[in-house]
Design a protein around this motif. Structure first.
Motif, PDB file in Angstrom:
ATOM      1  N   ALA A  70      76.251  -8.310  30.440  1.00  0.00           N
ATOM      2  CA  ALA A  70      75.278  -8.176  29.189  1.00  0.00           C
ATOM      3  C   ALA A  70      74.110  -8.801  29.171  1.00  0.00           C
ATOM      4  N   LEU A  71      74.736 -10.296  29.298  1.00  0.00           N
ATOM      5  CA  LEU A  71      74.381 -11.198  29.096  1.00  0.00           C
ATOM      6  C   LEU A  71      72.645 -11.862  30.033  1.00  0.00           C
ATOM      7  N   TRP A  72      73.167 -11.214  31.795  1.00  0.00           N
ATOM      8  CA  TRP A  72      72.611 -11.883  32.837  1.00  0.00           C
ATOM      9  C   TRP A  72      71.519 -11.202  33.073  1.00  0.00           C
ATOM     10  N   PRO A  73      70.928 -10.157  32.405  1.00  0.00           N
ATOM     11  CA  PRO A  73      69.052  -9.484  32.541  1.00  0.00           C
ATOM     12  C   PRO A  73      68.969 -10.374  31.658  1.00  0.00           C
ATOM     13  N   ALA A  74      69.265 -11.108  30.444  1.00  0.00           N
ATOM     14  CA  ALA A  74      67.747 -11.552  29.979  1.00  0.00           C
ATOM     15  C   ALA A  74      68.006 -13.495  30.526  1.00  0.00           C
ATOM     16  N   VAL A  75      68.992 -14.103  30.915  1.00  0.00           N
ATOM     17  CA  VAL A  75      68.979 -15.191  30.917  1.00  0.00           C
ATOM     18  C   VAL A  75      68.235 -15.939  32.350  1.00  0.00           C
ATOM     19  N   ALA A  76      68.755 -14.978  33.729  1.00  0.00           N
ATOM     20  CA  ALA A  76      68.614 -15.738  34.939  1.00  0.00           C
ATOM     21  C   ALA A  76      67.533 -14.122  35.989  1.00  0.00           C
ATOM     22  N   ARG A  77      67.893 -13.080  35.563  1.00  0.00           N
ATOM     23  CA  ARG A  77      67.203 -11.965  36.674  1.00  0.00           C
ATOM     24  C   ARG A  77      65.431 -11.965  36.388  1.00  0.00           C
ATOM     25  N   ARG A  78      65.055 -11.862  35.912  1.00  0.00           N
ATOM     26  CA  ARG A  78      63.394 -12.395  36.520  1.00  0.00           C
ATOM     27  C   ARG A  78      63.045 -13.427  37.403  1.00  0.00           C
ATOM     28  N   ARG A  79      63.569 -14.716  37.183  1.00  0.00           N
ATOM     29  CA  ARG A  79      63.173 -15.670  38.035  1.00  0.00           C
ATOM     30  C   ARG A  79      64.014 -15.734  39.057  1.00  0.00           C
ATOM     31  N   ILE A  80      65.029 -14.662  39.763  1.00  0.00           N
ATOM     32  CA  ILE A  80      66.125 -14.763  40.556  1.00  0.00           C
ATOM     33  C   ILE A  80      65.257 -13.499  41.455  1.00  0.00           C
ATOM     34  N   LEU A  81      64.266 -12.500  40.763  1.00  0.00           N
ATOM     35  CA  LEU A  81      63.781 -11.799  41.677  1.00  0.00           C
ATOM     36  C   LEU A  81      62.560 -12.548  41.827  1.00  0.00           C
ATOM     37  N   HIS A  82      61.672 -13.183  41.223  1.00  0.00           N
ATOM     38  CA  HIS A  82      60.348 -13.899  41.880  1.00  0.00           C
ATOM     39  C   HIS A  82      61.054 -14.533  42.359  1.00  0.00           C
ATOM     40  N   ASN A  83      61.568 -15.531  42.845  1.00  0.00           N
ATOM     41  CA  ASN A  83      61.700 -16.454  43.420  1.00  0.00           C
ATOM     42  C   ASN A  83      61.878 -15.438  45.001  1.00  0.00           C
ATOM     43  N   VAL A  84      63.569 -14.698  45.205  1.00  0.00           N
ATOM     44  CA  VAL A  84      63.611 -13.846  45.997  1.00  0.00           C
ATOM     45  C   VAL A  84      61.953 -13.312  47.071  1.00  0.00           C
ATOM     46  N   ASN A  85      61.704 -12.244  46.030  1.00  0.00           N
ATOM     47  CA  ASN A  85      60.078 -11.906  46.582  1.00  0.00           C
ATOM     48  C   ASN A  85      59.246 -12.585  47.246  1.00  0.00           C
ATOM     49  N   SER A  86      58.873 -13.529  46.320  1.00  0.00           N
ATOM     50  CA  SER A  86      58.041 -14.403  47.133  1.00  0.00           C
ATOM     51  C   SER A  86      57.837 -15.584  48.910  1.00  0.00           C
ATOM     52  N   LEU A  87      59.683 -15.256  49.280  1.00  0.00           N
ATOM     53  CA  LEU A  87      59.903 -15.367  50.771  1.00  0.00           C
ATOM     54  C   LEU A  87      59.442 -14.628  51.665  1.00  0.00           C
ATOM     55  N   ASN A  88      58.773 -13.276  50.854  1.00  0.00           N
ATOM     56  CA  ASN A  88      58.723 -11.872  52.130  1.00  0.00           C
ATOM     57  C   ASN A  88      59.143 -12.060  53.060  1.00  0.00           C
ATOM     58  N   ILE A  89      60.631 -11.390  52.488  1.00  0.00           N
ATOM     59  CA  ILE A  89      61.924 -11.776  53.648  1.00  0.00           C
ATOM     60  C   ILE A  89      61.795 -10.156  54.269  1.00  0.00           C
ATOM     61  N   ALA A  90      61.590 -10.707  55.651  1.00  0.00           N
ATOM     62  CA  ALA A  90      60.898  -9.795  57.335  1.00  0.00           C
ATOM     63  C   ALA A  90      62.560  -8.756  57.417  1.00  0.00           C
ATOM     64  N   ALA A  91      61.918  -7.401  58.321  1.00  0.00           N
ATOM     65  CA  ALA A  91      62.656  -6.703  58.297  1.00  0.00           C
ATOM     66  C   ALA A  91      63.745  -7.562  58.983  1.00  0.00           C
ATOM     67  N   GLY A  92      65.457  -6.431  59.238  1.00  0.00           N
ATOM     68  CA  GLY A  92      66.197  -6.978  60.171  1.00  0.00           C
ATOM     69  C   GLY A  92      67.351  -8.136  59.415  1.00  0.00           C
ATOM     70  N   THR A  93      66.422  -9.416  59.191  1.00  0.00           N
ATOM     71  CA  THR A  93      66.852 -10.561  58.391  1.00  0.00           C
ATOM     72  C   THR A  93      68.404 -10.604  57.910  1.00  0.00           C
ATOM     73  N   LYS A  94      68.971 -11.390  58.592  1.00  0.00           N
ATOM     74  CA  LYS A  94      70.284 -10.994  57.754  1.00  0.00           C
ATOM     75  C   LYS A  94      70.133 -12.293  56.476  1.00  0.00           C
ATOM     76  N   VAL A  95      70.898 -11.934  55.637  1.00  0.00           N
ATOM     77  CA  VAL A  95      70.628 -12.907  54.089  1.00  0.00           C
ATOM     78  C   VAL A  95      72.655 -12.764  53.649  1.00  0.00           C
ATOM     79  N   LEU A  96      72.364 -13.828  52.914  1.00  0.00           N
ATOM     80  CA  LEU A  96      73.866 -14.627  52.674  1.00  0.00           C
ATOM     81  C   LEU A  96      73.609 -14.791  51.196  1.00  0.00           C
ATOM     82  N   GLU A  97      74.391 -14.187  50.058  1.00  0.00           N
ATOM     83  CA  GLU A  97      74.125 -14.463  48.738  1.00  0.00           C
ATOM     84  C   GLU A  97      75.597 -14.957  48.903  1.00  0.00           C
ATOM     85  N   VAL A  98      76.052 -16.228  48.128  1.00  0.00           N
ATOM     86  CA  VAL A  98      77.025 -16.891  47.820  1.00  0.00           C
ATOM     87  C   VAL A  98      77.120 -17.583  46.113  1.00  0.00           C
ATOM     88  N   GLY A  99      78.546 -16.264  46.094  1.00  0.00           N
ATOM     89  CA  GLY A  99      78.630 -16.679  44.479  1.00  0.00           C
ATOM     90  C   GLY A  99      77.698 -15.064  44.020  1.00  0.00           C
TER      91      GLY A  99
END
Length: 261
Positions: free
Chosen positions: A75-104
Motif C-alpha cells: 500500500a505504501l511503497w508506490p508513494a514512498v520510493a517507486r518514482r525515484r527508482i523508476l527515474h534512476n533505472v531509466n537513466s541508465l539506458n539499459i541496452a537489449a540483452g542486459t542481464k540484471v539482478l535486483e537484490v531485495g
C-alpha cells in the motif's frame, strides 16, 4: 551495455520513506529455510518464477515481521520510493540483452522499471513477498523476469554473472551490510554498473546525531540509520560515478558505481 543519462542528475523526486526490503535479516551463515522440495507442489521457485497455487498459504519468512508487513508494504511503497527508482533505472539506458539482478526485490513493485528487452532476475529471502512478486509477474505476462529466494549476504551466482546489479532500500536491513555490498560487486561483471538507493548516515555531525537517536527504535522495525557509505565501499574494486541525494531534502542517496576489472 549501459550508459548514464546526463539528465539523471536533476529533476528527481523528493519523496521520502524506506522499502521494507528483506533480502537478508539473519546472518549469512544461516541457510535459506526448506521449501518442501523446492515447492514442487506450487511450481518452480529456484531458477525461475514459481506458479503459486491459488489459495495456498505461503511459508513464513524467517522473520514474521516482514510477512505481517506485506499488505502495508504494497500500500505504501508506490508513494514512498517507486518514482525515484523508476527515474534512476531509466537513466541508465539499459541496452537489449542486459542481464540484471535486483537484490531485495520484495513483492516486485519496482520490476516495471526495467525494459522488456533486458533479462531480469530478482532475489529476496522472504518467500511471502516473492509469492506476491510471482503473482505480479504472471498477471503482467513478464516472461523476461524471474524471481527466486536467496540470501543477499551469500548470493549463489557465479562471479561476474550480471551486467547491472541493483538494490533499493535493502542494504540497511541486512545483518552485515558490508557482506551484501561485496556480493553485489562480486556478481557484477567488470565494466558493469551497480545501482543502490538507500539511506546512509549523514556527513553532517548534527544531523547524524539526531537521526542516530532514532536508531534504537528503527532497529526494532528491522532497519538501521547509522550505515556509513564510505565504510561500506572501502577497498571494493569499483569506481563511484555518483553518490548523492536527489535533492537536499531527501533522506536517501543514489549510488551508481562501475565494477573495475
Amino acid at each position: 551495455m549501459l550508459e548514464l543519462d546526463s539528465e539523471s542528475h536533476s529533476n528527481q523526486s523528493s519523496e521520502t520513506g524506506s522499502q521494507a526490503g528483506t533480502a537478508c535479516v539473519k546472518s549469512c551463515d544461516e541457510s535459506v529455510p526448506s521449501r518442501d522440495g523446492d515447492r514442487k507442489q506450487n511450481g518452480k521457485m529456484n531458477g525461475g518464477t514459481a506458479k503459486k497455487t491459488r489459495g495456498a498459504k505461503p511459508k513464513p519468512h524467517e522473520s514474521k515481521l516482514y510477512d505481517n508487513l506485506v499488505p502495508a508494504y504494497q500500500a505504501l511503497w508506490p508513494a514512498v520510493a517507486r518514482r525515484r527508482i523508476l527515474h534512476n533505472v531509466n537513466s541508465l539506458n539499459i541496452a537489449a540483452g542486459t542481464k540484471v539482478l535486483e537484490v531485495g526485490v520484495g513483492t516486485g513493485l519496482s520490476l516495471d522499471a526495467y525494459p522488456r528487452h533486458a533479462d531480469i532476475t530478482g532475489v529476496d529471502l522472504s518467500e511471502s513477498m516473492l509469492s506476491e512478486a510471482e503473482d505480479l509477474i504472471e498477471q503482467r505476462g513478464w516472461d523476461h523476469i524471474s524471481v527466486q529466494p536467496m540470501n543477499a549476504e551469500k548470493l549463489t551466482f557465479e562471479d561476474a554473472s550480471f551486467d547491472l546489479v541493483t538494490s533499493f532500500h535493502t542494504i540497511s536491513v541486512v545483518s552485515h551490510p558490508e557482506r551484501m555490498m561485496r556480493e553485489l560487486v562480486r556478481v557484477c561483471r567488470p565494466g558493469g554498473k551497480i545501482l543502490v538507493i538507500n539511506h546512509f548516515r549523514s556527513p553532517n555531525p548534527l544531523i547524524a546525531r539526531v537521526v542516530d537517536s532514532a536508531g534504537s527504535l528503527t532497529r526494532h522495525l528491522g532497519w538501521r540509520t547509522d550505515l556509513n557509505v564510505d565504510e561500506l565501499l572501502n577497498e571494493l574494486p569499483i569506481q563511484v560515478m555518483r553518490c548523492q541525494k536527489s535533492n537536499p531534502l531527501s533522506l536517501f542517496r543514489v549510488l551508481i558505481a562501475e565494477r573495475k576489472a
